[in-house]
Design an enzyme around this catalytic site. Structure first.
Site, PDB file in Angstrom:
ATOM      1  N   GLY A 140      51.777  42.065  33.066  1.00  0.00           N
ATOM      2  CA  GLY A 140      51.372  43.163  33.960  1.00  0.00           C
ATOM      3  C   GLY A 140      52.281  43.305  35.160  1.00  0.00           C
TER       4      GLY A 140
ATOM      5  N   GLY B 261      52.015  45.814  38.159  1.00  0.00           N
ATOM      6  CA  GLY B 261      50.888  45.812  39.099  1.00  0.00           C
ATOM      7  C   GLY B 261      51.319  45.551  40.536  1.00  0.00           C
TER       8      GLY B 261
ATOM      9  CE  LYS C  17      40.274  39.031  37.494  1.00  0.00           C
ATOM     10  NZ  LYS C  17      41.537  39.293  36.760  1.00  0.00           N
TER      11      LYS C  17
HETATM   12  P1  NAP Z   1      47.010  46.760  39.449  1.00  0.00           P
HETATM   13  O1  NAP Z   1      48.052  47.172  40.407  1.00  0.00           O
HETATM   14  O2  NAP Z   1      46.088  47.776  38.917  1.00  0.00           O
HETATM   15  O3  NAP Z   1      47.708  45.985  38.251  1.00  0.00           O
HETATM   16  C1  NAP Z   1      47.054  45.707  37.059  1.00  0.00           C
HETATM   17  C2  NAP Z   1      48.073  45.351  36.016  1.00  0.00           C
HETATM   18  O4  NAP Z   1      47.390  45.048  34.797  1.00  0.00           O
HETATM   19  C3  NAP Z   1      49.048  46.500  35.707  1.00  0.00           C
HETATM   20  O5  NAP Z   1      50.313  45.978  35.469  1.00  0.00           O
HETATM   21  C4  NAP Z   1      48.452  47.097  34.433  1.00  0.00           C
HETATM   22  O6  NAP Z   1      49.418  47.753  33.613  1.00  0.00           O
HETATM   23  C5  NAP Z   1      47.981  45.823  33.760  1.00  0.00           C
HETATM   24  N1  NAP Z   1      47.028  46.140  32.698  1.00  0.00           N
HETATM   25  C6  NAP Z   1      45.805  46.714  32.812  1.00  0.00           C
HETATM   26  N2  NAP Z   1      45.263  46.874  31.587  1.00  0.00           N
HETATM   27  C7  NAP Z   1      46.154  46.394  30.693  1.00  0.00           C
HETATM   28  C8  NAP Z   1      46.207  46.275  29.277  1.00  0.00           C
HETATM   29  N3  NAP Z   1      45.213  46.721  28.498  1.00  0.00           N
HETATM   30  N4  NAP Z   1      47.295  45.710  28.707  1.00  0.00           N
HETATM   31  C9  NAP Z   1      48.336  45.264  29.456  1.00  0.00           C
HETATM   32  N5  NAP Z   1      48.365  45.357  30.808  1.00  0.00           N
HETATM   33  C10 NAP Z   1      47.292  45.913  31.400  1.00  0.00           C
HETATM   34  O7  NAP Z   1      46.083  45.635  40.067  1.00  0.00           O
HETATM   35  P2  NAP Z   1      46.391  44.423  41.047  1.00  0.00           P
HETATM   36  O8  NAP Z   1      45.632  44.697  42.282  1.00  0.00           O
HETATM   37  O9  NAP Z   1      47.829  44.125  41.135  1.00  0.00           O
HETATM   38  O10 NAP Z   1      45.625  43.266  40.252  1.00  0.00           O
HETATM   39  C11 NAP Z   1      46.321  42.345  39.439  1.00  0.00           C
HETATM   40  C12 NAP Z   1      45.397  41.218  39.083  1.00  0.00           C
HETATM   41  O11 NAP Z   1      44.856  40.646  40.259  1.00  0.00           O
HETATM   42  C13 NAP Z   1      44.211  41.631  38.215  1.00  0.00           C
HETATM   43  O12 NAP Z   1      43.951  40.582  37.314  1.00  0.00           O
HETATM   44  C14 NAP Z   1      43.079  41.743  39.234  1.00  0.00           C
HETATM   45  O13 NAP Z   1      41.814  41.527  38.645  1.00  0.00           O
HETATM   46  C15 NAP Z   1      43.444  40.599  40.175  1.00  0.00           C
HETATM   47  N6  NAP Z   1      42.883  40.722  41.515  1.00  0.00           N
HETATM   48  C16 NAP Z   1      43.172  41.809  42.283  1.00  0.00           C
HETATM   49  C17 NAP Z   1      42.651  41.886  43.567  1.00  0.00           C
HETATM   50  C18 NAP Z   1      42.957  43.049  44.475  1.00  0.00           C
HETATM   51  O14 NAP Z   1      42.262  43.215  45.492  1.00  0.00           O
HETATM   52  N7  NAP Z   1      43.974  43.852  44.201  1.00  0.00           N
HETATM   53  C19 NAP Z   1      41.805  40.875  44.039  1.00  0.00           C
HETATM   54  C20 NAP Z   1      41.524  39.779  43.227  1.00  0.00           C
HETATM   55  C21 NAP Z   1      42.082  39.711  41.955  1.00  0.00           C
HETATM   56  P3  NAP Z   1      49.708  49.337  33.748  1.00  0.00           P
HETATM   57  O15 NAP Z   1      50.666  49.491  34.890  1.00  0.00           O
HETATM   58  O16 NAP Z   1      50.305  49.709  32.444  1.00  0.00           O
HETATM   59  O17 NAP Z   1      48.386  50.006  34.022  1.00  0.00           O
END
Ligand code: NAP
Length: 339
Positions: free
Chosen positions: A9, A12, A161
């Site tokens: 990913g 992201g 999660k």
């Molecule tokens: P984000 O910018 O939405 O990134 C999510 C990533 O996951 C993107 O690269 C997306 O790819 C990929 N993805 C989603 N569905 C997928 C699939 N079916 N197959 C392959 N890739 C897929 O979110 P983020 O904030 O960076 O979050 C990244 C991680 O951190 C996640 O696991 C999230 O639960 C965790 N997290 C985030 C936060 C927060 O506040 N942001 C807090 C705690 C934990 P595409 O670009 O193709 O959509």
């Protein structure tokens, strides 16, 4: 020994910062994307941010499909699994995100084991720790806690999660790669490009004046730069193996986030939230609105997250939430996303 890291990913918000840190530390990075069209954008973003993109490559793989994961993991010493859906709105079906989240995590762990990867770092969340506990007196949460997936208040995201992290621990129980899990709070901080994601959308909505009133909700906040450092250290610190680490720089109410936005950008002073919605109105809205329903158990709660493990074992000196908010506001303005 291979210096190749599989970063799932990579498009992201968090993963691009992780990629920058990995490249900065001299690793080769193999990022997965769902569609190769994203690869060029990510390469350009990381190049602009000073990343050594000659050590960067891309593989295509989707979490809901089996193809691509074995090839992506082959030859890697580490896997950093950040990919998972993080939607801004909730689904009616609490299992809606399970196929990419839990199913995808199992695919990644299996491919890593097959490839002889030494260690996996999984990006979980505090959503796997502190939701579904109804008792109001419960304020302090640590790595020993798990969200209660049986609770009727659990969201599809918290469910995804919690269940994907549990599945990962179970999958490595009988051997295979070491596992380290990081559990970030709500992640803010600088954006590297115009792909905003759910984190930035909250700040953007406030900046634009589209959220004049907010519920009495307090969020744990962590700066994305600290989250990236924590991933790198979780990957390399020997005694981190087999542990979870909460990542949080402090907590802030939604109103205070608005105040911090106004401090960072005085021109937004009259657009940020002005009023806290009385709890009874949120409860009333919850009768017909799913987002309001999700907010109800959090009303008035001040959760404290234990961060000693990340501070002591990973050596993270967390930035305060105000720095994360200010940096995100600055980047939204620089990227022309504030209006
Ligand atoms: P984000 O910018 O939405 O990134 C999510 C990533 O996951 C993107 O690269 C997306 O790819 C990929 N993805 C989603 N569905 C997928 C699939 N079916 N197959 C392959 N890739 C897929 O979110 P983020 O904030 O960076 O979050 C990244 C991680 O951190 C996640 O696991 C999230 O639960 C965790 N997290 C985030 C936060 C927060 O506040 N942001 C807090 C705690 C934990 P595409 O670009 O193709 O959509």
């Amino acid at each position: 020994m291979s210096d190749l890291v599989l970063l799932t990913g990579i498009s992201g918000f968090i993963a691009k910062h992780v990629a920058l840190d990995l490249l900065g530390a001299g690793y080769r990075v193999r990022g997965t994307v769902r569609s190769s069209a994203k690869a060029d954008v990510v390469r350009e973003t990381l190049k602009k941010a000073g990343g050594a993109v000659d050590r960067l490559e891309f593989f295509e793989a989707d979490l809901i499909r089996g193809e691509g994961w074995d090839a992506a993991a082959a030859g890697c010493r580490f896997v950093v699994h950040t990919a998972s859906p993080f939607p801004a709105t909730q689904s009616r079906d609490k299992n809606a995100l399970m196929p990419p989240a839990r199913g995808g995590t199992l695919r990644v762990v299996k491919a890593a084991a097959k490839a002889g990867v030494g260690r996996i770092v999984l990006t979980s969340s505090v959503a796997a720790i502190y939701y579904g506990h109804s008792a109001k007196w419960r304020t302090r949460f640590s790595e020993a806690d798990w969200s209660d997936v049986e609770s009727s208040h659990i969201s599809d995201y918290a469910m995804s999660k919690t269940e994907s992290e549990r599945a990962a621990w179970k999958a490595v129980e009988a051997g295979g790669p070491e596992l380290v899990v990081v559990n970030p709070a709500f992640v803010l901080g600088p954006l590297l490009d115009r792909e905003t994601g759910t984190s930035a959308e909250l700040i953007r909505t406030m900046l634009k004046g589209r959220l004049p009133v907010v519920p009495d909700i307090t969020l744990g906040i962590v700066d994305v730069r600290d989250v990236a450092s924590a991933h790198l250290r979780a990957m390399t610190v020997p005694h981190a193996a087999g542990r979870r680490f909460i990542l949080c720089g402090g907590s802030m109410s939604m109103m205070d986030i608005g105040r911090m936005i106004a401090l960072a950008d005085p021109s937004a002073g009259n657009r940020v939230p002005k009023l806290v919605l009385p709890d009874f109105l949120v409860r009333a809205a919850a009768i017909f609105n799913r987002q309001a329903r999700a907010a109800v158990p959090e009303l008035g709660r001040r959760k404290i997250l234990a961060t000693e493990a990340a501070e002591q074992a990973l050596g993270i000196d967390f930035r305060p939430p105000r720095d994360a908010v200010a940096a995100m506001v600055r980047s939204l303005k620089e990227l022309d996303l504030a209006n």
